[in-house]
Each structure stands twice: as structure tokens, then as C-alpha cells.
Design a protein around this motif. Structure first.
Motif, mmCIF file in Angstrom:
data_model
loop_
_atom_site.group_PDB
_atom_site.id
_atom_site.type_symbol
_atom_site.label_atom_id
_atom_site.label_comp_id
_atom_site.label_asym_id
_atom_site.label_seq_id
_atom_site.Cartn_x
_atom_site.Cartn_y
_atom_site.Cartn_z
ATOM 1 N N PHE A 13 0.647 -3.999 3.447
ATOM 2 C CA PHE A 13 1.884 -4.756 3.595
ATOM 3 C C PHE A 13 1.752 -5.453 4.945
ATOM 4 N N PHE A 16 -0.151 -3.678 7.851
ATOM 5 C CA PHE A 16 -0.045 -2.221 7.713
ATOM 6 C C PHE A 16 -0.757 -1.780 6.433
ATOM 7 N N PRO A 37 3.564 14.014 2.999
ATOM 8 C CA PRO A 37 4.805 13.845 3.759
ATOM 9 C C PRO A 37 5.399 12.463 3.542
ATOM 10 N N SER A 38 6.584 12.261 4.044
ATOM 11 C CA SER A 38 7.269 10.983 3.922
ATOM 12 C C SER A 38 6.420 9.878 4.555
ATOM 13 N N GLY A 39 6.306 8.772 3.824
ATOM 14 C CA GLY A 39 5.565 7.634 4.363
ATOM 15 C C GLY A 39 4.060 7.693 4.178
ATOM 16 N N SER A 40 3.571 8.692 3.429
ATOM 17 C CA SER A 40 2.121 8.846 3.298
ATOM 18 C C SER A 40 1.523 7.891 2.268
ATOM 19 N N SER A 43 4.569 6.869 -3.142
ATOM 20 C CA SER A 43 5.287 5.945 -4.030
ATOM 21 C C SER A 43 4.488 4.665 -4.212
ATOM 22 N N GLU A 159 9.768 11.612 -7.383
ATOM 23 C CA GLU A 159 10.732 12.603 -6.892
ATOM 24 C C GLU A 159 11.944 12.719 -7.815
HETATM 25 N N1 LIG Z 1 7.369 -3.277 0.645
HETATM 26 C C1 LIG Z 1 6.909 -2.754 1.765
HETATM 27 N N2 LIG Z 1 6.721 -3.490 2.869
HETATM 28 C C2 LIG Z 1 6.245 -2.965 4.012
HETATM 29 N N3 LIG Z 1 5.894 -1.669 4.162
HETATM 30 C C3 LIG Z 1 6.051 -0.879 3.105
HETATM 31 C C4 LIG Z 1 6.563 -1.369 1.860
HETATM 32 N N4 LIG Z 1 6.608 -0.322 0.994
HETATM 33 C C5 LIG Z 1 6.155 0.741 1.675
HETATM 34 N N5 LIG Z 1 5.809 0.428 2.935
HETATM 35 C C6 LIG Z 1 5.244 1.341 3.949
HETATM 36 O O1 LIG Z 1 4.138 1.991 3.391
HETATM 37 C C7 LIG Z 1 4.110 3.369 3.780
HETATM 38 C C8 LIG Z 1 4.055 4.242 2.535
HETATM 39 O O2 LIG Z 1 5.294 4.160 1.847
HETATM 40 P P1 LIG Z 1 5.583 5.014 0.529
HETATM 41 O O3 LIG Z 1 6.953 4.664 0.072
HETATM 42 O O4 LIG Z 1 4.475 4.823 -0.413
HETATM 43 O O5 LIG Z 1 5.547 6.480 1.115
HETATM 44 P P2 LIG Z 1 5.933 7.840 0.410
HETATM 45 O O6 LIG Z 1 4.805 8.757 0.677
HETATM 46 O O7 LIG Z 1 6.326 7.594 -0.991
HETATM 47 O O8 LIG Z 1 7.157 8.294 1.297
HETATM 48 P P3 LIG Z 1 8.617 8.856 0.868
HETATM 49 O O9 LIG Z 1 8.401 10.260 0.438
HETATM 50 O O10 LIG Z 1 9.362 8.748 2.173
HETATM 51 O O11 LIG Z 1 9.121 7.930 -0.197
HETATM 52 C C9 LIG Z 1 5.351 3.591 4.627
HETATM 53 O O12 LIG Z 1 4.973 3.565 5.988
HETATM 54 C C10 LIG Z 1 6.236 2.430 4.281
HETATM 55 O O13 LIG Z 1 7.047 2.083 5.377
#
Ligand SMILES: Nc1ncnc2c1ncn2[C@@H]1O[C@H](COP(=O)(O)OP(=O)(O)OP(=O)(O)O)[C@@H](O)[C@H]1O
Length: 362
Positions: A13, A16, A37-40, A43, A159
């Protein structure tokens, strides 16, 4: 029913990197949990399988079909999200029927399938109600029914239980696991809850910072963690870690506090030449004995009765470890104890890379 294969998936993204060269195969009829963990990036990975996100590079295969360029509607996947987003102005019946109506399926076929899937999920008595007339658990079942009614090749869940209270979660998770096996459907399940992943999945992919650290059965990731992170993420309480130095066939935690190198590690320690290690063991894989004897010596810091057993928190030098002890055994704050770790279940990590020694060469 299909298998899913992800090949060298990178997703950025802007600048990033959310997914960093992910390779993963989900077998036909397998229940795969994506745990991290969150943000890994869990999703993001799920949406890449769904076709909601297109990877920056890499390919997605369903069996041998390259689906990387296909939009979600052409992939035949069923999606269940955390916020189930039922259509509030539609009855349960219409909510479930909706994906089939979109496909312009014949009315009798829709009716048959909606009733079938509603029965399977124990919501067949609720078909005339509106979403606001349902409990959280019932709404969640409707969302699952809606995902299943079109007989998807792959069921993708993000989730799906996190809005339910603790007891209901336990109940629905057992049902969901059974349903997945009954239907023989390939499923990918995103969760940050290690207990859920252990309880439900055939295999777990542990993700951190966009990378898959380990893929294995619940037993493998629990007992044979490839990284300190995996050991520390799974289990409640998680794995204990103590720093030690390899000296003369021993693991020296501090002066006068050492244990022999476990049998299974003797050859590996020699071969890798690693000197600074982390000793990893799970709270259930050790015993606490009063007084000082053979083992890891520490002092009782605290103890918490949990009914059948208690967690004893022990300080060893500057570290804290937790060990389960039987109920009824009495400990005093500050008393000296010996921790007897089950040798065969001990895991040694390289302190620098935090990788288990048996995987260092990979
Ligand atoms: N559309 C987007 N634009 C920019 N960054 C994004 C976008 N979608 C996700 N991210 C970033 O990518 C990383 C992974 O996000 P993701 O939602 O896949 O994490 P996750 O493991 O599912 O976390 P959670 O359990 O908090 O949902 C995060 O740092 C998030 O901020």
C-alpha cells in the motif's frame, strides 16, 4: 472444493509492504487458520484470496487455475466478516437468499437451498424475522448461512466470532468446525486468538509483519515453534524463555544455576556452535518443587489458584516464568523452588535470530 495456492505474494500500500513474499498452500477441504497480531497482514492475505485485493506481485491459484486477475464474483468464494452486515430491511430468509437472487436462480431452487442451509445452522425457525430481532449469535449464523448458500469452493472468514461473548464463541466455534468438516469445504480463517486457531484449524499459518513464520498442525506450532515469536504467541500463558550460555555440555542461566543440554539438542548445539541461547518451555511442561535441587532455581513471586490447578510465577534472576502446579499445594512468597522442565519438551532458540536451533540451517 478446491485447493488454494499463493505464490510469492507481495502486497504494497504505497511504500508500506503489507505482505512480503507469502507462499502458502491450503489443501482441498482443509481448515487453515491465519494467526497473527493486529496489523500483521492476515486480512490483507484473506482479501487477496477473495480477489478484493490484487497482489502487487505474485500469483493466486485455485487448484491449477490462475485466478489472480479474476474479480471476487468470478471466484466462487463465500465471505464472512467480523461485522456481519446483514441487510437490515430484509428478513433472514431474504438475507440468505440474496446471493442466489443475484445469480437469478429459479425460485424453487432458492427456496430449497435456503431452507437446507438454515436447518444446518439451526436458524430454520427464524426465517421470517428481521436482523434486529436476532441475538448476536443468531445474526452470525445467518451471515454464515448467506456465505454457504451459494456453495462456494472456498469459505473465507475474517474474525467471524469476535463480536460474540466468550461463552457463545466457544459454542459457535465447535459448531463451525463441525460444519466445515461435514460440508468438506476448504476454509481459511483469520484470527488473532491463538486458542481459536488451535481449537479449530487443521493447520495454522503464523504471520508477523507480512511474513509467514511457520505453517503447521496445531501440535507442530505449539510444541515445535520455529521462532521465539511463535512460542510466545501461542498458549495461555505462553511459552517461558530464559537466557542461557552453552558451557561444558550445560545450559548456564547464571552462576550455580544450570541444567544439562537435553539429549535431543546435544548434536545440534555442537553442530551449530551457538553459545547464547534462549531456553523455551511451556508452563504445563515443567513442575515446581519446593527447595533447591536439580533443575532451574528460582523464587516464588506469586501464585494464582485457578480451580483445578494454580499458576506459580517464579523469578529466575531478572526473568519471570510461569509454571502450573496442582491445586492445594501451598507456596509462600519469596520461597526458593526448583523448576524441573520436561527435557524432551524443552526448545532451544538462538538468542540472536530467535530461531529454534533445529531450524537454524533453513
Ligand atoms: N487499504 C490500505 N491502505 C494502506 N494500508 C493498509 C490498507 N489495508 C491494510 N493496510 C495496512 O496493512 C497492514 C496489515 O493490515 P491487515 O488488515 O491485513 O492486518 P490484520 O493482521 O488483519 O490486522 P487486524 O487483526 O488488526 O485486522 C496494516 O499495517 C494496515 O495498516
Amino acid at each position: 472444493m478446491v485447493s488454494v495456492r499463493l505464490e510469492n505474494i507481495v502486497k504494497r500500500f504505497g511504500n508500506f509492504t503489507a505482505l512480503d513474499n507469502v507462499n502458502l498452500e491450503v489443501k482441498d477441504r482443509e481448515f487453515m487458520a491465519l494467526l497473527g497480531p493486529s496489523g500483521s497482514g492476515k486480512s490483507t492475505l484473506l482479501y487477496t484470496i477473495a480477489g478484493i485485493y490484487k497482489p502487487t506481485s505474485g500469483r493466486v491459484y485455485f487448484d491449477d487455475r490462475d485466478v489472480t486477475e479474476l474479480p471476487p464474483k468470478d471466484r466462487n468464494v463465500g465471505l464472512v466478516f467480523q461485522n456481519w452486515a446483514l441487510y437490515p430491511h430484509m428478513t433472514v430468509y431474504r438475507n440468505i437468499a440474496f446471493p442466489l437472487e443475484l445469480r437469478k436462480a429459479p425460485r424453487e431452487e432458492i427456496d430449497k437451498k435456503v431452507k437446507e442451509v438454515a436447518k444446518m445452522l439451526h436458524i430454520d425457525k427464524l426465517l421470517d424475522r428481521y436482523p434486529w430481532q436476532l441475538s448476536g449469535g443468531q445474526q452470525q449464523r445467518v451471515a454464515i448461512a448467506r456465505a454457504l448458500v451459494k456453495e462456494p469452493d472456498v469459505l473465507l472468514l475474517d474474525e467471524p466470532l469476535s463480536n460474540l461473548d466468550a461463552l457463545l464463541r466457544l459454542e459457535v466455534r465447535a459448531e463451525l468446525k463441525r460444519l466445515q468438516k461435514e460440508l468438506g469445504i476448504t476454509a481459511v480463517y483469520v484470527t488473532h486468538d491463538q486458542a481459536e486457531a488451535l481449537a479449530m484449524a487443521d493447520r495454522i499459518a503464523v504471520i508477523r509483519e507480512g511474513k509467514i513464520l511457520q505453517v503447521g498442525t496445531p501440535d507442530e506450532v505449539y510444541y515445535k515453534p520455529k521462532y521465539k515469536f511463535v512460542g510466545g504467541f501461542l498458549g495461555n500463558p505462553p511459552m517461558n524463555f530464559l537466557e542461557a550460555r552453552v558451557e561444558d555440555g550445560k545450559l548456564v542461566i547464571s552462576e550455580g544455576n544450570s541444567i544439562p543440554i537435553p539429549k535431543q539438542y546435544r548434536g545440534i548445539v555442537e553442530k551449530t556452535g551457538v553459545k547464547e541461547v534462549l531456553i523455551g518451555f511451556r508452563p504445563h511442561d515443567a513442575e515446581v518443587e519446593k527447595g533447591v535441587s536439580q533443575g532451574i532455581i528460582g523464587e516464588v513471586y506469586s501464585f494464582e489458584p485457578l480451580g483445578r490447578e494454580q499458576i506459580v510465577t517464579i523469578s529466575v534472576n531478572d526473568s519471570i516464568v510461569k509454571v502450573f502446579a496442582p491445586e492445594g499445594e501451598h507456596f509462600n512468597f519469596g520461597e526458593k523452588v526448583t523448576i524441573k522442565v520436561k527435557e524432551e519438551l524443552l526448545v532451544l532458540f538462538d538468542k540472536k535470530t530467535e530461531k529454534a536451533l533445529e531450524f537454524l540451517a533453513e
